[in-house]
Every structure is written in structure tokens, then in C-alpha cells.
Design a protein around this motif. Structure first.
Motif, PDB file in Angstrom:
ATOM      1  N   TRP A  27       0.795  -1.298  -0.659  1.00 53.29           N
ATOM      2  CA  TRP A  27       0.110  -0.259  -0.212  1.00 53.29           C
ATOM      3  C   TRP A  27       1.186   1.036  -0.129  1.00 53.29           C
ATOM      4  CZ3 TRP A  27      -0.271   3.525   4.184  1.00 53.29           C
ATOM      5  CH2 TRP A  27      -0.630   4.610   3.424  1.00 53.29           C
ATOM      6  N   ALA A  28       2.068   0.788   0.421  1.00 55.83           N
ATOM      7  CA  ALA A  28       2.904   2.545   0.741  1.00 55.83           C
ATOM      8  C   ALA A  28       3.499   2.791  -0.267  1.00 55.83           C
ATOM      9  CB  ALA A  28       3.976   2.094   2.383  1.00 55.83           C
ATOM     10  N   VAL A  29       4.002   1.371  -1.374  1.00 49.33           N
ATOM     11  CA  VAL A  29       4.951   1.539  -2.160  1.00 49.33           C
ATOM     12  C   VAL A  29       3.746   2.483  -3.689  1.00 49.33           C
ATOM     13  CG1 VAL A  29       5.849   0.475  -4.016  1.00 49.33           C
ATOM     14  CG2 VAL A  29       6.967   0.151  -2.227  1.00 49.33           C
ATOM     15  N   VAL A  30       2.695   1.950  -3.711  1.00 46.37           N
ATOM     16  CA  VAL A  30       1.574   2.156  -4.043  1.00 46.37           C
ATOM     17  C   VAL A  30       0.829   3.986  -4.375  1.00 46.37           C
ATOM     18  CG1 VAL A  30      -0.426   2.318  -5.634  1.00 46.37           C
ATOM     19  CG2 VAL A  30       0.607   0.382  -4.766  1.00 46.37           C
ATOM     20  N   MET A  31       0.775   4.108  -2.397  1.00 48.09           N
ATOM     21  CA  MET A  31       0.133   5.436  -2.834  1.00 48.09           C
ATOM     22  C   MET A  31       1.543   6.450  -2.623  1.00 48.09           C
ATOM     23  SD  MET A  31      -2.119   7.079  -1.739  1.00 48.09           S
ATOM     24  CE  MET A  31      -3.345   5.490  -1.559  1.00 48.09           C
ATOM     25  N   PHE A  32       2.818   5.685  -2.619  1.00 49.12           N
ATOM     26  CA  PHE A  32       3.697   6.428  -2.645  1.00 49.12           C
ATOM     27  C   PHE A  32       4.351   7.331  -4.311  1.00 49.12           C
ATOM     28  CE2 PHE A  32       8.313   7.611  -3.939  1.00 49.12           C
ATOM     29  CZ  PHE A  32       8.727   8.645  -3.070  1.00 49.12           C
ATOM     30  N   ASN A  33       3.763   5.986  -5.112  1.00 51.83           N
ATOM     31  CA  ASN A  33       4.291   6.401  -6.371  1.00 51.83           C
ATOM     32  C   ASN A  33       2.682   7.181  -7.036  1.00 51.83           C
ATOM     33  OD1 ASN A  33       6.269   4.893  -7.052  1.00 51.83           O
ATOM     34  ND2 ASN A  33       5.480   2.401  -6.849  1.00 51.83           N
ATOM     35  N   ARG A  34       1.871   6.607  -6.582  1.00 51.28           N
ATOM     36  CA  ARG A  34       0.730   7.613  -7.218  1.00 51.28           C
ATOM     37  C   ARG A  34       1.264   9.068  -7.122  1.00 51.28           C
ATOM     38  NH1 ARG A  34      -4.320   9.422  -4.382  1.00 51.28           N
ATOM     39  NH2 ARG A  34      -5.784  10.561  -5.709  1.00 51.28           N
ATOM     40  N   LEU A  35       1.403   9.749  -5.503  1.00 56.08           N
ATOM     41  CA  LEU A  35       1.450  10.933  -5.468  1.00 56.08           C
ATOM     42  C   LEU A  35       2.870  11.181  -6.321  1.00 56.08           C
ATOM     43  CD1 LEU A  35       0.917  10.885  -1.277  1.00 56.08           C
ATOM     44  CD2 LEU A  35      -0.444  12.329  -3.491  1.00 56.08           C
ATOM     45  N   TYR A  44      -5.807  23.118 -16.750  1.00 55.72           N
ATOM     46  CA  TYR A  44      -4.976  21.529 -16.440  1.00 55.72           C
ATOM     47  C   TYR A  44      -3.852  21.375 -15.013  1.00 55.72           C
ATOM     48  CZ  TYR A  44      -2.385  17.898 -16.837  1.00 55.72           C
ATOM     49  OH  TYR A  44      -1.155  15.909 -16.571  1.00 55.72           O
ATOM     50  N   TYR A  45      -3.521  22.679 -15.383  1.00 51.23           N
ATOM     51  CA  TYR A  45      -2.093  22.768 -13.862  1.00 51.23           C
ATOM     52  C   TYR A  45      -3.245  23.095 -12.736  1.00 51.23           C
ATOM     53  CZ  TYR A  45       0.755  24.868 -10.665  1.00 51.23           C
ATOM     54  OH  TYR A  45       1.303  25.072  -8.923  1.00 51.23           O
ATOM     55  N   ASN A  46      -4.000  24.132 -12.584  1.00 49.62           N
ATOM     56  CA  ASN A  46      -5.484  23.812 -11.457  1.00 49.62           C
ATOM     57  C   ASN A  46      -5.784  21.993 -11.184  1.00 49.62           C
ATOM     58  OD1 ASN A  46      -4.685  26.482 -10.358  1.00 49.62           O
ATOM     59  ND2 ASN A  46      -6.006  27.609 -12.230  1.00 49.62           N
ATOM     60  N   ALA A  47      -6.620  21.571 -12.420  1.00 52.36           N
ATOM     61  CA  ALA A  47      -6.997  20.905 -12.271  1.00 52.36           C
ATOM     62  C   ALA A  47      -5.675  19.399 -11.706  1.00 52.36           C
ATOM     63  CB  ALA A  47      -7.279  20.179 -13.646  1.00 52.36           C
ATOM     64  N   VAL A  48      -4.865  19.394 -12.118  1.00 53.14           N
ATOM     65  CA  VAL A  48      -2.830  18.264 -11.384  1.00 53.14           C
ATOM     66  C   VAL A  48      -3.178  19.086 -10.137  1.00 53.14           C
ATOM     67  CG1 VAL A  48      -1.128  17.735 -11.506  1.00 53.14           C
ATOM     68  CG2 VAL A  48      -2.941  18.172 -14.071  1.00 53.14           C
ATOM     69  N   VAL A  49      -3.334  20.256  -9.767  1.00 55.99           N
ATOM     70  CA  VAL A  49      -2.923  20.682  -7.886  1.00 55.99           C
ATOM     71  C   VAL A  49      -4.228  20.189  -7.120  1.00 55.99           C
ATOM     72  CG1 VAL A  49      -2.730  23.265  -6.918  1.00 55.99           C
ATOM     73  CG2 VAL A  49      -1.497  22.695  -9.148  1.00 55.99           C
ATOM     74  N   ARG A  50      -5.441  20.516  -7.899  1.00 59.33           N
ATOM     75  CA  ARG A  50      -6.896  20.130  -6.853  1.00 59.33           C
ATOM     76  C   ARG A  50      -6.363  18.425  -7.030  1.00 59.33           C
ATOM     77  NH1 ARG A  50     -11.089  19.643 -11.025  1.00 59.33           N
ATOM     78  NH2 ARG A  50      -9.951  17.711 -11.508  1.00 59.33           N
ATOM     79  N   ASP A  51      -6.240  17.786  -7.837  1.00 56.66           N
ATOM     80  CA  ASP A  51      -5.965  16.559  -7.746  1.00 56.66           C
ATOM     81  C   ASP A  51      -4.176  15.547  -6.718  1.00 56.66           C
ATOM     82  OD1 ASP A  51      -7.428  15.767  -8.731  1.00 56.66           O
ATOM     83  OD2 ASP A  51      -6.821  15.191 -11.335  1.00 56.66           O
ATOM     84  N   TRP A  52      -3.797  16.828  -6.938  1.00 53.71           N
ATOM     85  CA  TRP A  52      -2.192  17.070  -5.977  1.00 53.71           C
ATOM     86  C   TRP A  52      -2.777  16.690  -4.594  1.00 53.71           C
ATOM     87  CZ3 TRP A  52       2.231  14.827  -4.847  1.00 53.71           C
ATOM     88  CH2 TRP A  52       2.795  15.556  -3.527  1.00 53.71           C
ATOM     89  N   ASN A  53      -3.167  18.212  -4.130  1.00 53.12           N
ATOM     90  CA  ASN A  53      -3.847  18.254  -2.780  1.00 53.12           C
ATOM     91  C   ASN A  53      -4.766  17.634  -2.236  1.00 53.12           C
ATOM     92  OD1 ASN A  53      -2.283  20.644  -3.197  1.00 53.12           O
ATOM     93  ND2 ASN A  53      -3.644  22.604  -3.648  1.00 53.12           N
ATOM     94  N   THR A  54      -5.591  16.983  -3.119  1.00 55.42           N
ATOM     95  CA  THR A  54      -7.002  16.163  -2.843  1.00 55.42           C
ATOM     96  C   THR A  54      -6.328  14.980  -2.347  1.00 55.42           C
ATOM     97  OG1 THR A  54      -8.812  17.512  -3.961  1.00 55.42           O
ATOM     98  CG2 THR A  54      -8.868  14.419  -2.742  1.00 55.42           C
ATOM     99  N   GLY A  55      -4.765  14.420  -3.139  1.00 52.53           N
ATOM    100  CA  GLY A  55      -4.326  13.875  -2.986  1.00 52.53           C
ATOM    101  C   GLY A  55      -3.684  13.298  -1.560  1.00 52.53           C
ATOM    102  N   ILE A  56      -3.241  14.057  -0.781  1.00 53.54           N
ATOM    103  CA  ILE A  56      -1.942  14.839  -0.364  1.00 53.54           C
ATOM    104  C   ILE A  56      -2.812  14.914   1.208  1.00 53.54           C
ATOM    105  CG2 ILE A  56       0.315  15.146  -1.619  1.00 53.54           C
ATOM    106  CD1 ILE A  56      -0.730  17.651  -0.151  1.00 53.54           C
TER     107      ILE A  56
END
Length: 187
Positions: free
Chosen positions: A14-22, A136-148
Motif C-alpha cells: 500500500w505504501a509503495v502504491v500510494m507513494f508512486n501515485r503521489l 490543466y495545471y489547476n486541475a492537477v494541483v487540485r488532484d495533488w492537494n486532494t491526494g495528499i
């Protein structure tokens, strides 16, 4: 004993998968920001050409041209700043360009010049591409911020010091306000 080993393996996987996703999201965010940077550079590179063409045909609009050149200079100095700082410095550039094109409407001979028309089309394309890159940048930032921020991924984010990213947009509430239009009608 086998249950503990299986549990440990599940946690590690799980940690490896999550780290790779982030990590993937972080790379997408960096890439999206680089796309914005490229479009801003394209815009900045075109401005001297616009100024030269307009100066040749509408020389007495000097104040507008000087404002554009000054705004471009400030924007170029803010290249290493945060997205909100970059946005603050790029806004006057965009406004000045709009003003230049509005001035061109008053000078039919300037509008008729092929080089000005080509520059105007190119700048319009750059502005459209910039808006798409920004979305696109704002969408990716949204996904990043949500993901972390989501549990249980946030357990990893503190360990690896992943930080939220800034959106490329308006921070000042006064700038977001809808302008009031006076229609002349009394209430």
C-alpha cells in the motif's frame, strides 16, 4: 505469525502504491507548471514585436506601449515566484495587450498591416493555449492537494514532507468581485 507477515506485506505494498501515485501527481503538477511557463515565455517574446509594429503605425499611443513594456519587465522578473505572484505580475501584461488590440480598432491602417494581424492571431493562440494550460495545471494541483490530504495517504505525506501546491489564479477577493455596472436606471 503468517497473518502478521501478510499484514506487513499489505502495508508495504500500500505504501509503495500510494507513494508512486503521489509521485506521479507531483510530476504532473511540475509538468503542468512548465507548460504555463512556456506559454508565458512565448507571450513575452511576442511583446517586443507587437510594440514595434504598433509604434510604427500609432506612435502617439506611447503611454500604452510603455505600460505594456513595463508590465512585461515586471512579469519577467517574477519568473521564479509562486503561482499567485506570477499571476499578479502577468495580469497587467494581459490587460495591456488587450488595450493594444483595442487601440488597433481605432487605427484601420494598423489593423490592415499583415504583420500586426499575424501577431494578433499568434497572441490570441498563445492566450488560448495559456488558458488551457492554466486550467490543466489547476486541475492537477487540485488532484495533488486532494491526494495528499486524504486519509490514509496523509500518513505518508507527513513522512515524505509533501506540501500542497498553489493554484494559478486570483487570490485577492477584491479582484474576484463582479464589477458593478451602472445602467443609469434609478431604483
Amino acid at each position: 505469525m503468517n497473518l502478521v507477515i501478510i499484514g506487513g506485506v499489505v502495508v508495504v505494498v500500500w505504501a509503495v502504491v500510494m507513494f508512486n501515485r503521489l509521485t506521479r501527481l507531483r510530476q504532473l503538477t511540475d509538468n503542468a507548471w512548465a507548460d504555463i511557463d512556456v506559454q508565458l515565455k512565448r507571450r513575452h517574446d511576442l511583446i517586443p514585436q507587437v510594440v514595434a509594429v504598433v509604434k510604427g503605425h500609432a506612435g502617439y499611443e506611447r503611454q500604452t506601449l510603455e505600460a505594456l513594456v513595463a508590465a512585461r519587465g515586471r512579469a519577467l522578473q517574477a519568473t521564479g515566484g509562486s503561482p499567485s505572484a506570477r499571476f499578479q505580475e502577468e495580469n497587467p501584461v494581459e490587460g495591456s495587450l488587450r488595450q493594444i488590440f483595442a487601440i488597433a480598432e481605432a487605427y484601420p491602417d494598423l489593423k490592415a498591416v499583415a504583420s500586426f494581424a499575424a501577431l494578433q492571431r499568434t497572441l490570441t493562440d498563445v492566450e488560448d493555449t495559456l488558458q488551457n494550460a492554466r486550467r490543466y495545471y489547476n486541475a492537477v494541483v487540485r488532484d495533488w492537494n486532494t491526494g495528499i490530504a486524504q486519509f490514509p495517504a496523509n500518513l505518508l505525506t507527513t513522512t515524505f514532507r509533501f506540501k500542497p501546491r498553489e493554484f494559478f489564479g486570483i487570490d485577492d477577493a477584491a479582484e474576484r468581485a463582479v464589477p458593478r455596472v451602472d445602467t443609469g436606471a434609478s431604483a
